[in-house]
Scaffold this motif. Structure first.
Motif, short mmCIF file in Angstrom:
data_model
loop_
_atom_site.label_atom_id
_atom_site.label_comp_id
_atom_site.label_asym_id
_atom_site.label_seq_id
_atom_site.Cartn_x
_atom_site.Cartn_y
_atom_site.Cartn_z
N TYR A 37 -13.86 42.08 -9.02
CA TYR A 37 -13.74 41.19 -10.17
C TYR A 37 -13.54 41.95 -11.47
O TYR A 37 -12.89 41.45 -12.40
N SER A 65 -15.61 34.23 -14.39
CA SER A 65 -17.06 34.18 -14.18
C SER A 65 -17.45 33.03 -13.26
O SER A 65 -18.28 33.19 -12.35
N ARG A 66 -16.83 31.86 -13.49
CA ARG A 66 -17.13 30.70 -12.64
C ARG A 66 -16.68 30.95 -11.21
O ARG A 66 -17.38 30.61 -10.25
N HIS A 67 -15.49 31.54 -11.07
CA HIS A 67 -14.98 31.83 -9.73
C HIS A 67 -15.89 32.84 -9.02
O HIS A 67 -16.21 32.70 -7.83
N PHE A 68 -16.34 33.85 -9.77
CA PHE A 68 -17.22 34.86 -9.19
C PHE A 68 -18.55 34.25 -8.79
O PHE A 68 -19.10 34.55 -7.73
N SER A 69 -19.11 33.40 -9.66
CA SER A 69 -20.41 32.77 -9.36
C SER A 69 -20.31 31.87 -8.14
O SER A 69 -21.22 31.83 -7.30
N ARG A 70 -19.17 31.13 -8.01
CA ARG A 70 -19.00 30.27 -6.83
C ARG A 70 -18.90 31.10 -5.55
O ARG A 70 -19.49 30.75 -4.53
N GLU A 71 -18.14 32.19 -5.61
CA GLU A 71 -18.01 33.04 -4.43
C GLU A 71 -19.34 33.70 -4.08
O GLU A 71 -19.71 33.79 -2.91
N LEU A 72 -20.08 34.12 -5.12
CA LEU A 72 -21.38 34.74 -4.87
C LEU A 72 -22.35 33.73 -4.26
O LEU A 72 -23.11 34.05 -3.34
N ALA A 73 -22.31 32.49 -4.80
CA ALA A 73 -23.18 31.44 -4.25
C ALA A 73 -22.83 31.14 -2.80
O ALA A 73 -23.70 30.90 -1.96
N LYS A 74 -21.52 31.18 -2.48
CA LYS A 74 -21.07 30.94 -1.11
C LYS A 74 -21.59 32.06 -0.18
O LYS A 74 -22.00 31.79 0.95
N LYS A 91 -25.35 31.54 0.36
CA LYS A 91 -25.77 30.29 0.99
C LYS A 91 -26.40 30.53 2.35
O LYS A 91 -27.37 29.87 2.73
#
Length: 476
Positions: free
Chosen positions: A21, A176-185, A188
């Protein structure tokens, strides 16, 4: 054809994920810079923006004309510049340079042969054919070619910087939003695994992740799951053995009790001394106490080994059943009951038989603390709480109420309370069974003191109601 050979998925690390990123961020920033520069160049080519050296080039181009013309006018000098015409002695004749400090500073710069006057401002000096000196004041900076744009908008460079800043911030937010979504995935799988372990649902398959650090944590969690599974199995096995032993002991005690009870009854029928009959009566009475205790202990063992069989039930019919059951129990105890059933609709999913047993325990608890001539108060209805809608059934007795200690421990197994509220028929099992049932059905049991004058303790059973789709109603 040969067999398929499984290909191991290449693992990544958090370091690699962050570097990915960071690289995307840097590449995006460079692309923004390139696009801004390209756009700026294109606007210059289209003539919407004048280049920084435009004024200087125009002055050099028109120097001969400005030297030969009889009178210099504003139209003869480039857009965005100002000028002043002086005689050879430095007297300001005319022009657009403001008379005063500006005109004096321009002449002083000419005398000192100084072209730079601060920032990005410069002077150009033109010796006119008639002996006059024309001083042109200009700036080396890009500017809009249209006057209305120059008046309504800031410097083009500043506009470009503002545009770049906006695009840069938008890129930062999106990445940042894309990174946070991928990190959350990626995380999970950890959350799901920990939730399963927390709920003691240990039958799940070993999950995997393509991130090295997460895979290592999952490995540790699965080892912990296996250890917990073994521990729980041992605990359940130990509890099962204890339950079986207690159940066998309770059964074995019944035989000598039956013999004692039979002999006591025979003695009471014989023509013996009154003192012996009194002893016989006392023995029989205490045998009855032991039998009652064994009966409740047996109920407790059955409750802890129970397998709930939930079924759909209409609240209105169930409320009437609970009211009738409370009246029957009160009559059997030779006491009165004041029963109120509010209008309720909807359904619940529960083990109706177990619910009635739990309700019996709550009512019997209230009756045991209500004097003979007093009545126990029963209220059945529905209530909406923050976590959903409930069918509730409450019992208020005429006893001394709960102490602070009892309010905290009344529903615990074998808790019999303090002496002020203790009843000889109270074994500390009834409310424990009722509470266990309520929790198992997604409800709860509350123990409190009644606010109304003349009443003591209040125990309320709450069972979660269903919505129109047959699911638990979670609406607030």
């Amino acid at each position: 054809m040969g067999d398929w050979i499984p290909v191991e998925v290449k693992k990544k690390s958090f370091t690699g994920l962050f570097l990915k990123y960071i690289m995307l961020f840097c590449i995006g920033t460079l692309m923004l810079v390139f696009l801004i520069v390209l756009m700026f160049d294109q606007l210059i080519r289209m003539g919407l923006i004048l280049p920084a050296n435009y004024a200087e080039a125009e002055i050099e181009k028109n120097k001969e004309k400005l030297a030969a013309v009889e009178t210099v006018t504003e139209k003869m000098i480039p857009y965005g510049t100002s000028y002043g015409v002086y005689d050879k002695d430095g007297e300001y004749l005319y022009g657009t340079i403001e008379l005063g400090k500006d005109s004096e500073r321009a002449w002083d710069s000419y005398k000192a042969e100084r072209k730079f006057f601060g920032g990005n401002g410069f002077y150009s000096y033109i010796m006119r054919d008639n002996g006059e000196i024309c001083i042109v004041k200009y700036y080396v900076a890009a500017q809009f070619s249209e006057r209305f744009m120059g008046k309504s908008l800031p410097n083009p460079v500043l506009c470009v910087l503002v545009l770049f800043t906006g695009l840069f911030l938008a890129q930062t937010v999106l990445l940042s939003r894309h990174f946070s979504r991928e990190l959350a995935k990626k995380l999970k799988v950890l959350r799901d695994t920990t939730e399963s372990i927390q709920k003691q649902d240990l039958e799940f398959e070993r999950p995997h992740s393509d991130v090295t650090e997460i895979e290592e944590i999952l490995d540790s969690l699965c080892k912990m799951k296996e250890a917990l599974s073994v521990s729980l199995e041992e605990q359940w096995d130990s509890q099962r053995k204890i339950t079986e032993q207690v159940s066998a002991l309770a059964h074995d005690i019944k035989t000598p009790l039956t013999i004692i009870k039979g002999n006591t009854e025979l003695i009471s029928e014989e023509d013996v001394k009154d003192t012996i009959k009194e002893y016989s009566f006392a023995i029989g009475k205490n045998v009855k106490v032991i039998e009652d205790y064994l009966k409740q202990l047996s109920e407790l063992l059955k409750f802890e080994e129970r397998e709930l069989k939930p079924e759909l039930a209409q609240c209105a019919g169930l409320a009437e059943t609970l009211a009738e059951q409370a009246q029957v129990l009160a009559e059997a105890q030779g006491k009165k009951s004041d029963v109120t059933v509010e209008k309720v609709s909807g359904g619940i999913r529960c083990d109706v038989g177990q619910m009635i047993r739990a309700w019996d325990n709550i009512v019997m608890n209230g009756l045991s603390y209500t004097p003979k001539k007093e009545s126990v108060n029963i209220l059945i209805g529905r209530i909406r709480a923050e976590d959903g809608t409930y069918l509730f059934a409450e019992v208020k007795d005429k006893g001394p109420g709960f102490t602070k200690e009892a309010l905290c421990h009344a529903a615990e197994k074998f808790y019999q309370g303090d002496r002020s509220r203790h009843c000889k028929d109270h074994k500390g099992i009834g409310l424990y069974i009722a509470s266990g049932f309520a929790v198992a059905q997604g409800g709860k049991l509350t123990v409190e003191n009644a606010q109304e004058e003349g009443y003591g303790g209040k125990v309320t059973l709450y069972i979660r109601m269903l919505d129109g789709d047959g699911e638990y109603d979670n609406r607030i």
